[in-house]
Design an enzyme around this catalytic site. Structure first.
Site, mmCIF file in Angstrom:
data_model
loop_
_atom_site.group_PDB
_atom_site.id
_atom_site.type_symbol
_atom_site.label_atom_id
_atom_site.label_comp_id
_atom_site.label_asym_id
_atom_site.label_seq_id
_atom_site.Cartn_x
_atom_site.Cartn_y
_atom_site.Cartn_z
ATOM 1 N N CYS A 119 -1.207 -2.184 -2.043
ATOM 2 C CA CYS A 119 -1.085 -3.624 -2.292
ATOM 3 C C CYS A 119 0.393 -3.998 -2.442
ATOM 4 O O CYS A 119 1.158 -3.261 -3.048
ATOM 5 C CB CYS A 119 -1.783 -3.979 -3.598
ATOM 6 S SG CYS A 119 -3.460 -4.557 -3.405
ATOM 7 N N ARG A 124 6.236 -0.738 -7.991
ATOM 8 C CA ARG A 124 5.280 0.357 -8.201
ATOM 9 C C ARG A 124 5.868 1.726 -7.849
ATOM 10 O O ARG A 124 5.474 2.355 -6.868
ATOM 11 C CB ARG A 124 3.998 0.133 -7.388
ATOM 12 C CG ARG A 124 3.272 -1.112 -7.759
ATOM 13 C CD ARG A 124 1.976 -1.251 -7.013
ATOM 14 N NE ARG A 124 0.849 -0.655 -7.700
ATOM 15 C CZ ARG A 124 -0.386 -0.694 -7.252
ATOM 16 N NH1 ARG A 124 -0.653 -1.279 -6.110
ATOM 17 N NH2 ARG A 124 -1.362 -0.147 -7.916
ATOM 18 N N ASP A 310 -5.776 -6.317 -12.937
ATOM 19 C CA ASP A 310 -6.593 -6.555 -11.750
ATOM 20 C C ASP A 310 -7.501 -7.781 -11.900
ATOM 21 O O ASP A 310 -8.058 -8.262 -10.908
ATOM 22 C CB ASP A 310 -7.477 -5.328 -11.446
ATOM 23 C CG ASP A 310 -6.673 -4.167 -10.880
ATOM 24 O OD1 ASP A 310 -5.462 -4.332 -10.675
ATOM 25 O OD2 ASP A 310 -7.264 -3.105 -10.646
ATOM 26 N N ARG A 402 -10.925 -3.941 1.238
ATOM 27 C CA ARG A 402 -10.485 -2.713 0.557
ATOM 28 C C ARG A 402 -11.327 -2.418 -0.673
ATOM 29 O O ARG A 402 -11.501 -1.255 -1.031
ATOM 30 C CB ARG A 402 -9.024 -2.863 0.100
ATOM 31 C CG ARG A 402 -8.013 -2.895 1.215
ATOM 32 C CD ARG A 402 -6.607 -2.857 0.650
ATOM 33 N NE ARG A 402 -6.561 -1.830 -0.385
ATOM 34 C CZ ARG A 402 -5.824 -1.901 -1.477
ATOM 35 N NH1 ARG A 402 -5.047 -2.921 -1.699
ATOM 36 N NH2 ARG A 402 -5.854 -0.930 -2.367
HETATM 37 C C1 UD1 Z 1 -3.922 1.647 -10.901
HETATM 38 C C2 UD1 Z 1 -4.993 0.878 -10.167
HETATM 39 C C3 UD1 Z 1 -4.611 -0.585 -10.033
HETATM 40 C C4 UD1 Z 1 -4.283 -1.167 -11.385
HETATM 41 C C5 UD1 Z 1 -3.267 -0.304 -12.117
HETATM 42 C C6 UD1 Z 1 -3.004 -0.767 -13.529
HETATM 43 C C7 UD1 Z 1 -5.871 2.534 -8.634
HETATM 44 C C8 UD1 Z 1 -6.076 2.939 -7.232
HETATM 45 N N1 UD1 Z 1 -5.154 1.435 -8.837
HETATM 46 O O1 UD1 Z 1 -2.742 1.591 -10.109
HETATM 47 O O2 UD1 Z 1 -5.689 -1.278 -9.440
HETATM 48 O O3 UD1 Z 1 -3.761 -2.449 -11.219
HETATM 49 O O4 UD1 Z 1 -3.712 1.056 -12.180
HETATM 50 O O5 UD1 Z 1 -4.179 -0.821 -14.237
HETATM 51 O O6 UD1 Z 1 -6.379 3.154 -9.549
HETATM 52 N N2 UD1 Z 1 4.916 2.821 -12.879
HETATM 53 C C9 UD1 Z 1 6.197 3.284 -12.801
HETATM 54 N N3 UD1 Z 1 6.400 4.556 -12.357
HETATM 55 C C10 UD1 Z 1 5.389 5.367 -11.984
HETATM 56 C C11 UD1 Z 1 4.082 4.883 -12.057
HETATM 57 C C12 UD1 Z 1 3.869 3.592 -12.506
HETATM 58 O O7 UD1 Z 1 7.151 2.577 -13.137
HETATM 59 O O8 UD1 Z 1 5.650 6.509 -11.593
HETATM 60 C C13 UD1 Z 1 4.682 1.440 -13.372
HETATM 61 C C14 UD1 Z 1 4.132 0.527 -12.285
HETATM 62 O O9 UD1 Z 1 5.146 -0.053 -11.523
HETATM 63 C C15 UD1 Z 1 3.380 -0.493 -13.119
HETATM 64 C C16 UD1 Z 1 2.862 0.322 -14.302
HETATM 65 O O10 UD1 Z 1 3.649 1.501 -14.334
HETATM 66 O O11 UD1 Z 1 4.250 -1.473 -13.612
HETATM 67 C C17 UD1 Z 1 1.395 0.700 -14.222
HETATM 68 O O12 UD1 Z 1 1.152 1.322 -12.984
HETATM 69 P P1 UD1 Z 1 0.009 2.413 -12.818
HETATM 70 O O13 UD1 Z 1 -0.819 2.423 -14.057
HETATM 71 O O14 UD1 Z 1 0.619 3.673 -12.368
HETATM 72 O O15 UD1 Z 1 -0.861 1.807 -11.657
HETATM 73 P P2 UD1 Z 1 -1.512 2.553 -10.434
HETATM 74 O O16 UD1 Z 1 -2.019 3.880 -10.854
HETATM 75 O O17 UD1 Z 1 -0.624 2.466 -9.260
#
Ligand code: UD1
Length: 436
Positions: A119, A124, A310, A402
């Protein structure tokens, strides 16, 4: 896959009836990735038919796994994995496929996985995934858009996440299952999908406790300890929330079945705050009873158990017709307000200032032609279209495909006037003229 199809909605009529919620997209994708930790066959039940599930299927097949699916039952066999690389073409289609990094590293001690796409809702990063895997002993290089990881030996460690990232928690869990010794993830994500992943991993022989709290403990096991299982995917709490909001927004009366109400507490609370009535009718079913008028409410997105990011866009569609001014604060993604422009085209009055949106309720929305920009913005437009007077046409449906299984059929069953108009990708070839 991009599509020129459109949804055509004749709005302003209440949703009524019962809807069954499908298996959770954000769980099944991770369990599919986790399945490659073992040679033994894995059966997943309650698998939703979604474009993202197809992409993950392609990712696993590309690695050499055998994946078959009949209705909502999928079988994954990974004994013939012959590749430890997940290409840009596949991973860039869907961020969740990055989960194979931890699983490949855990089982094969090497992985080459493209940096993800997904998305378009902000930067991210994957820095927390990488730091966590490095802490377990992996050597990781970023080379031409790929994460190249090797780890002759993974060793359990204490890992403190800077932020409770869902994906990083999951990737570290997968790598730690077969690491030597004990891994403790602190400030771990507490989302129900993490619990589903831990339950699944334990069902195949892993030793994980604490999932659902901020501290997850993974006792490493040996490859030989892992085995097959049959596992039922948890219900999709985001799909459930979307239907709950649509029921309230159309002033309908809808029973949601096959849900876990406890996963939806923050959404239930917010719906009650705006004025909808929520009744727990069975341990796995709740009824949403809409009201004529709603009251504005402020909303702040938070990691679980807070209000889910979400559900922010879908809820904004409801707030756009609530009485008064609502302030919506998006704390997770800097780019998750893409629905605003489209909602405003439908007569909403929403103003964005950085990570805050000021929603001034209007008496009614009006149908318009609008475009989805991402999955949950698409869900917001469907809700807006169901609420609006007149006809709404929604395009760029590949985003909705999706993550929402049979959304047209489910809404039709609830009495909505919604139709998917299929537009051929290629104009039909002209028929050859008869030769006289
Ligand atoms: C998952 C969900 C998504 C949901 C999100 C938060 C899936 C497939 N997707 O996404 O629908 O919106 O959780 O509930 O399960 N971050 C960093 N560094 C990292 C990882 C994350 O800075 O290495 C930040 C991201 O930019 C964001 C926050 O942490 O601001 C949360 O992200 P994360 O919980 O990792 O989301 P996803 O796992 O990508």
């Amino acid at each position: 896959m991009q599509t020129r199809d459109k949804l055509v909605i004749h709005g302003a009529s209440p949703l009524n009836g019962t809807v069954g919620v499908s298996g959770a997209k954000n769980s099944v994708l991770k369990l599919m990735g986790a399945a490659i930790l073992t040679d033994a066959p894995i059966e997943l039940r309650n698998v939703p038919q979604l474009a993202d599930v197809k992409v993950m299927t392609e990712v696993l097949r590309h690695l050499g796994a055998k994946v078959t699916q009949q209705d909502d039952v999928m079988v994954i066999e990974s004994k013939e994995i012959n590749r430890t690389e997940a290409s840009y073409e596949l991973v860039s289609k869907m961020r969740a496929s990055f989960i194979v990094l931890g699983a490949l590293l855990g089982r094969y001690h090497e992985a080459r996985v493209s940096l993800p796409g997904g998305c378009s809702i902000g930067k991210r990063g994957v820095d927390l995934h990488i730091k966590g895997l490095q802490a377990l002993g992996a050597d990781i290089q970023i080379n031409q858009g790929y994460v190249e990881a090797t780890a002759p030996r993974l060793e359990g460690r204490d890992i403190l996440l800077d932020t409770p990232s869902v994906g990083a928690t999951e990737n570290i869990m997968l790598a730690a299952v077969l690491a030597e010794g004990v891994t403790v993830i602190s400030n771990a994500a507490q989302e129900p999908e993490i619990v589903d992943l831990a339950n699944f991993l334990n069902a195949i022989g892993a030793d994980i406790s604490g999932a659902g709290s901020t501290e997850i403990i993974i006792n490493g096991v040996r490859k030989e300890d892992l085995h097959g299982t049959s596992y039922t995917i948890m219900p999709d709490r985001i799909e459930a929330a979307t239907f709950m909001i649509a029921a309230a927004g159309t002033r309908g009366n809808v029973l949601l079945d096959n849900i876990i109400p406890g996963h939806l507490n923050s959404v239930i609370r917010k719906l009650e705050d705006v004025g909808a009535e929520i009744v727990l009718e069975a341990p796995n079913a709740i009824r949403v009873i809409g009201k004529e008028q709603y009251e504005a409410q402020n909303l702040v997105t938070q990691p679980y158990p807070g209000f889910p990011t979400d559900v922010q866009a879908p809820f904004m569609a409801l707030l756009s017709i609530a009485d008064g001014v609502s302030i919506v604060t998006e704390t997770l993604y800097e780019n998750r307000f893409k629905q605003i422009g489209e909602l405003n085209r439908m007569g909403a009055k929403i103003h964005q200032e950085g990570d805050i949106a000021v929603v001034t309720g209007v008496p009614a929305l009006m149908g318009a032609q609008v475009k989805c920009s991402d999955l949950r913005a698409g869900a917001a437009l469907i809700i807006a279209g169901l609420q609006a007077e007149g006809v709404t046409e929604i395009s760029e449906l590949q985003h909705i495909d999706r993550g929402y299984e049979c959304i047209v059929e489910k809404l039709t069953q609830l009495g909505a006037s919604i139709e998917r108009v299929t537009i051929d990708e290629e104009p039909a070839a002209q028929e050859a003229l008869p030769v006289n």
